[in-house]
Design a protein around this motif. Sequence first.
Motif, PDB file in Angstrom:
ATOM      1  N   MET A  29      83.151 107.317  16.183  1.00  0.00           N
ATOM      2  CA  MET A  29      83.811 106.147  16.761  1.00  0.00           C
ATOM      3  C   MET A  29      84.603 106.528  18.011  1.00  0.00           C
ATOM      4  O   MET A  29      84.561 105.832  19.030  1.00  0.00           O
ATOM      5  CB  MET A  29      84.744 105.506  15.727  1.00  0.00           C
ATOM      6  CG  MET A  29      84.048 104.756  14.611  1.00  0.00           C
ATOM      7  SD  MET A  29      85.220 104.037  13.427  1.00  0.00           S
ATOM      8  CE  MET A  29      86.057 102.831  14.459  1.00  0.00           C
ATOM      9  N   GLU A  30      85.298 107.654  17.925  1.00  0.00           N
ATOM     10  CA  GLU A  30      86.096 108.107  19.068  1.00  0.00           C
ATOM     11  C   GLU A  30      85.194 108.516  20.234  1.00  0.00           C
ATOM     12  O   GLU A  30      85.442 108.146  21.395  1.00  0.00           O
ATOM     13  CB  GLU A  30      86.982 109.277  18.643  1.00  0.00           C
ATOM     14  CG  GLU A  30      87.961 109.710  19.713  1.00  0.00           C
ATOM     15  CD  GLU A  30      88.980 110.701  19.208  1.00  0.00           C
ATOM     16  OE1 GLU A  30      90.166 110.586  19.588  1.00  0.00           O
ATOM     17  OE2 GLU A  30      88.616 111.619  18.423  1.00  0.00           O
ATOM     18  N   ALA A  31      84.152 109.274  19.938  1.00  0.00           N
ATOM     19  CA  ALA A  31      83.251 109.739  20.994  1.00  0.00           C
ATOM     20  C   ALA A  31      82.508 108.575  21.654  1.00  0.00           C
ATOM     21  O   ALA A  31      82.347 108.538  22.887  1.00  0.00           O
ATOM     22  CB  ALA A  31      82.258 110.747  20.431  1.00  0.00           C
ATOM     23  N   LEU A  32      82.034 107.621  20.859  1.00  0.00           N
ATOM     24  CA  LEU A  32      81.313 106.480  21.414  1.00  0.00           C
ATOM     25  C   LEU A  32      82.214 105.623  22.293  1.00  0.00           C
ATOM     26  O   LEU A  32      81.793 105.133  23.350  1.00  0.00           O
ATOM     27  CB  LEU A  32      80.717 105.637  20.290  1.00  0.00           C
ATOM     28  CG  LEU A  32      79.458 106.193  19.638  1.00  0.00           C
ATOM     29  CD1 LEU A  32      79.135 105.432  18.363  1.00  0.00           C
ATOM     30  CD2 LEU A  32      78.275 106.141  20.606  1.00  0.00           C
TER      31      LEU A  32
ATOM     32  N   TYR B 166      85.973  94.057  25.953  1.00  0.00           N
ATOM     33  CA  TYR B 166      86.911  93.492  26.924  1.00  0.00           C
ATOM     34  C   TYR B 166      87.412  94.578  27.873  1.00  0.00           C
ATOM     35  O   TYR B 166      87.519  94.362  29.084  1.00  0.00           O
ATOM     36  CB  TYR B 166      88.085  92.831  26.201  1.00  0.00           C
ATOM     37  CG  TYR B 166      87.684  91.651  25.350  1.00  0.00           C
ATOM     38  CD1 TYR B 166      87.348  90.430  25.930  1.00  0.00           C
ATOM     39  CD2 TYR B 166      87.626  91.750  23.967  1.00  0.00           C
ATOM     40  CE1 TYR B 166      86.970  89.345  25.157  1.00  0.00           C
ATOM     41  CE2 TYR B 166      87.244  90.669  23.184  1.00  0.00           C
ATOM     42  CZ  TYR B 166      86.918  89.473  23.786  1.00  0.00           C
ATOM     43  OH  TYR B 166      86.534  88.400  23.016  1.00  0.00           O
ATOM     44  N   SER B 167      87.740  95.739  27.322  1.00  0.00           N
ATOM     45  CA  SER B 167      88.172  96.854  28.164  1.00  0.00           C
ATOM     46  C   SER B 167      87.075  97.242  29.147  1.00  0.00           C
ATOM     47  O   SER B 167      87.336  97.469  30.335  1.00  0.00           O
ATOM     48  CB  SER B 167      88.534  98.065  27.296  1.00  0.00           C
ATOM     49  OG  SER B 167      89.611  97.777  26.445  1.00  0.00           O
TER      50      SER B 167
ATOM     51  N   GLY C 144      90.617  99.012  24.152  1.00  0.00           N
ATOM     52  CA  GLY C 144      90.298  98.596  22.794  1.00  0.00           C
ATOM     53  C   GLY C 144      89.247  99.545  22.224  1.00  0.00           C
ATOM     54  O   GLY C 144      88.318  99.941  22.922  1.00  0.00           O
ATOM     55  N   GLY C 145      89.390  99.897  20.953  1.00  0.00           N
ATOM     56  CA  GLY C 145      88.452 100.821  20.336  1.00  0.00           C
ATOM     57  C   GLY C 145      87.138 100.153  19.974  1.00  0.00           C
ATOM     58  O   GLY C 145      86.984  98.926  20.071  1.00  0.00           O
ATOM     59  N   LEU C 146      86.179 100.954  19.557  1.00  0.00           N
ATOM     60  CA  LEU C 146      84.873 100.458  19.131  1.00  0.00           C
ATOM     61  C   LEU C 146      85.057  99.446  18.000  1.00  0.00           C
ATOM     62  O   LEU C 146      85.619  99.766  16.952  1.00  0.00           O
ATOM     63  CB  LEU C 146      84.007 101.628  18.657  1.00  0.00           C
ATOM     64  CG  LEU C 146      82.581 101.302  18.215  1.00  0.00           C
ATOM     65  CD1 LEU C 146      81.748 100.801  19.389  1.00  0.00           C
ATOM     66  CD2 LEU C 146      81.927 102.519  17.585  1.00  0.00           C
ATOM     67  N   GLY C 147      84.588  98.208  18.244  1.00  0.00           N
ATOM     68  CA  GLY C 147      84.737  97.157  17.258  1.00  0.00           C
ATOM     69  C   GLY C 147      86.072  96.447  17.313  1.00  0.00           C
ATOM     70  O   GLY C 147      86.306  95.492  16.567  1.00  0.00           O
ATOM     71  N   TYR C 148      86.954  96.875  18.203  1.00  0.00           N
ATOM     72  CA  TYR C 148      88.299  96.297  18.303  1.00  0.00           C
ATOM     73  C   TYR C 148      88.659  95.993  19.763  1.00  0.00           C
ATOM     74  O   TYR C 148      89.723  96.350  20.234  1.00  0.00           O
ATOM     75  CB  TYR C 148      89.339  97.241  17.689  1.00  0.00           C
ATOM     76  CG  TYR C 148      89.273  97.290  16.185  1.00  0.00           C
ATOM     77  CD1 TYR C 148      90.071  96.472  15.406  1.00  0.00           C
ATOM     78  CD2 TYR C 148      88.374  98.140  15.539  1.00  0.00           C
ATOM     79  CE1 TYR C 148      90.006  96.507  14.016  1.00  0.00           C
ATOM     80  CE2 TYR C 148      88.298  98.179  14.152  1.00  0.00           C
ATOM     81  CZ  TYR C 148      89.116  97.360  13.394  1.00  0.00           C
ATOM     82  OH  TYR C 148      89.040  97.383  12.022  1.00  0.00           O
TER      83      TYR C 148
ATOM     84  N   ASN D 108      92.385 106.281  30.210  1.00  0.00           N
ATOM     85  CA  ASN D 108      92.083 105.569  28.970  1.00  0.00           C
ATOM     86  C   ASN D 108      92.676 106.272  27.757  1.00  0.00           C
ATOM     87  O   ASN D 108      92.167 107.288  27.290  1.00  0.00           O
ATOM     88  CB  ASN D 108      90.572 105.412  28.798  1.00  0.00           C
ATOM     89  CG  ASN D 108      89.996 104.427  29.786  1.00  0.00           C
ATOM     90  OD1 ASN D 108      89.510 104.822  30.851  1.00  0.00           O
ATOM     91  ND2 ASN D 108      90.049 103.159  29.453  1.00  0.00           N
ATOM     92  N   ASN D 109      93.742 105.699  27.238  1.00  0.00           N
ATOM     93  CA  ASN D 109      94.437 106.237  26.068  1.00  0.00           C
ATOM     94  C   ASN D 109      93.801 105.629  24.816  1.00  0.00           C
ATOM     95  O   ASN D 109      94.305 104.666  24.229  1.00  0.00           O
ATOM     96  CB  ASN D 109      95.923 105.877  26.156  1.00  0.00           C
ATOM     97  CG  ASN D 109      96.725 106.457  25.019  1.00  0.00           C
ATOM     98  OD1 ASN D 109      96.255 107.327  24.288  1.00  0.00           O
ATOM     99  ND2 ASN D 109      97.941 105.984  24.864  1.00  0.00           N
ATOM    100  N   LEU D 110      92.670 106.196  24.397  1.00  0.00           N
ATOM    101  CA  LEU D 110      91.873 105.564  23.347  1.00  0.00           C
ATOM    102  C   LEU D 110      92.007 106.198  21.976  1.00  0.00           C
ATOM    103  O   LEU D 110      91.724 105.563  20.956  1.00  0.00           O
ATOM    104  CB  LEU D 110      90.395 105.538  23.756  1.00  0.00           C
ATOM    105  CG  LEU D 110      89.702 106.907  23.948  1.00  0.00           C
ATOM    106  CD1 LEU D 110      88.932 107.286  22.697  1.00  0.00           C
ATOM    107  CD2 LEU D 110      88.746 106.833  25.139  1.00  0.00           C
ATOM    108  N   GLY D 111      92.437 107.464  21.913  1.00  0.00           N
ATOM    109  CA  GLY D 111      92.459 108.168  20.636  1.00  0.00           C
ATOM    110  C   GLY D 111      93.277 107.475  19.570  1.00  0.00           C
ATOM    111  O   GLY D 111      92.844 107.322  18.424  1.00  0.00           O
ATOM    112  N   LYS D 112      94.473 107.038  19.936  1.00  0.00           N
ATOM    113  CA  LYS D 112      95.326 106.422  18.918  1.00  0.00           C
ATOM    114  C   LYS D 112      94.780 105.075  18.461  1.00  0.00           C
ATOM    115  O   LYS D 112      95.038 104.644  17.334  1.00  0.00           O
ATOM    116  CB  LYS D 112      96.753 106.263  19.432  1.00  0.00           C
ATOM    117  CG  LYS D 112      96.944 105.242  20.542  1.00  0.00           C
ATOM    118  CD  LYS D 112      98.417 105.111  20.880  1.00  0.00           C
ATOM    119  CE  LYS D 112      98.661 104.063  21.948  1.00  0.00           C
ATOM    120  NZ  LYS D 112     100.101 103.908  22.249  1.00  0.00           N
TER     121      LYS D 112
END
Length: 315
Positions: free
Chosen positions: A279-282, A221-222, A213-217, A247-251
């Motif tokens: 956001m991506e880096a964090l 949990y991840s 899950g991305g930052l704020g999303y 971790n496939n986080l970019g998309k």
Amino acid sequence: MAVEIPKTKYSGGKIREITLGTGDKAVTLGGQTAYNFHTFEGEHPRKIKVAFMVTDILPDDCPAALKEAWGDVMGDPAAWAKKAQDEFGADMIHLELIGTDPNGKDLGPDHAVDVVKKVAEAVDVPIVVWGTANGAKDTEVLRAVAEAVPDRRLGLGPVEEGDYKQVGASCLAYKHVAIASSPIDINLAKQLNILLTNLGVKDDDLMIDPTTGGLGYGLEYSFSVMERARQAALTQNDDKLQYPLYNNLGKEIWKVKEAKLTKDEEPTLGDETRRAVLMEALTAVTVMTAGSDVVVLRHPQSAKLVRWMSDQLQD
């Protein structure tokens, strides 16, 4: 008076060493005997790898910041992958076959094979081929890719409970690496690993995608699931969780509104490129501290920040 730093007691467990790719640019992951960056407690022999996300077709909703960073190569996956390798130092290429999505263009296995072959000819670094999480379509597409490119030791994913027999069998037959994907749940992750190894997939042909899950999303949990997986692997010697984490986080970052809204649309959020890159880096740094071995990113500036932070924490 000397200060004694408290140290975690490990059980002697070790993250398995998994190799992706072939030749001089092959990448070996794992080998840790302690938590990521806890070099004062045990071994962390390898730096976390950065994979750049490349897609087989240009996404309809691709943010302007990514188009600006990559330029015209985004219409050509082979040229895109080569630029990621040669100019931005990609350790790996994460090739998403979004064109095969049944809810989109629904392109077939022949398209996927053609794209993967062209990318494989263009780069020397390892390639991970990623489907659409549609079990029936991924089975068809990833099976064809595995057979068509048997000599590059690809990573194939997402391997899920609904298609693990078919995709797992392709990994087993052609010696590719299965990336087992489960929906942010440690018990489901462990169960899928058991199913794949019972099928015959070898321990050195398996990685875990815990879903990111991305930052704020959903990032928290991840992080929690990854942390628990590493605790079980290293302090409880749970051999069903002693696999590298992918971790496939970019998309996940670049699809949310906070990464897409322009400064004109929402002035209080500031510059959209800087915002999305941070956001991506964090997100990447967070999962790195939780135990990640590979982070999949989309923007070159994010990768630069992530590598700098990884060097600071490890060295």
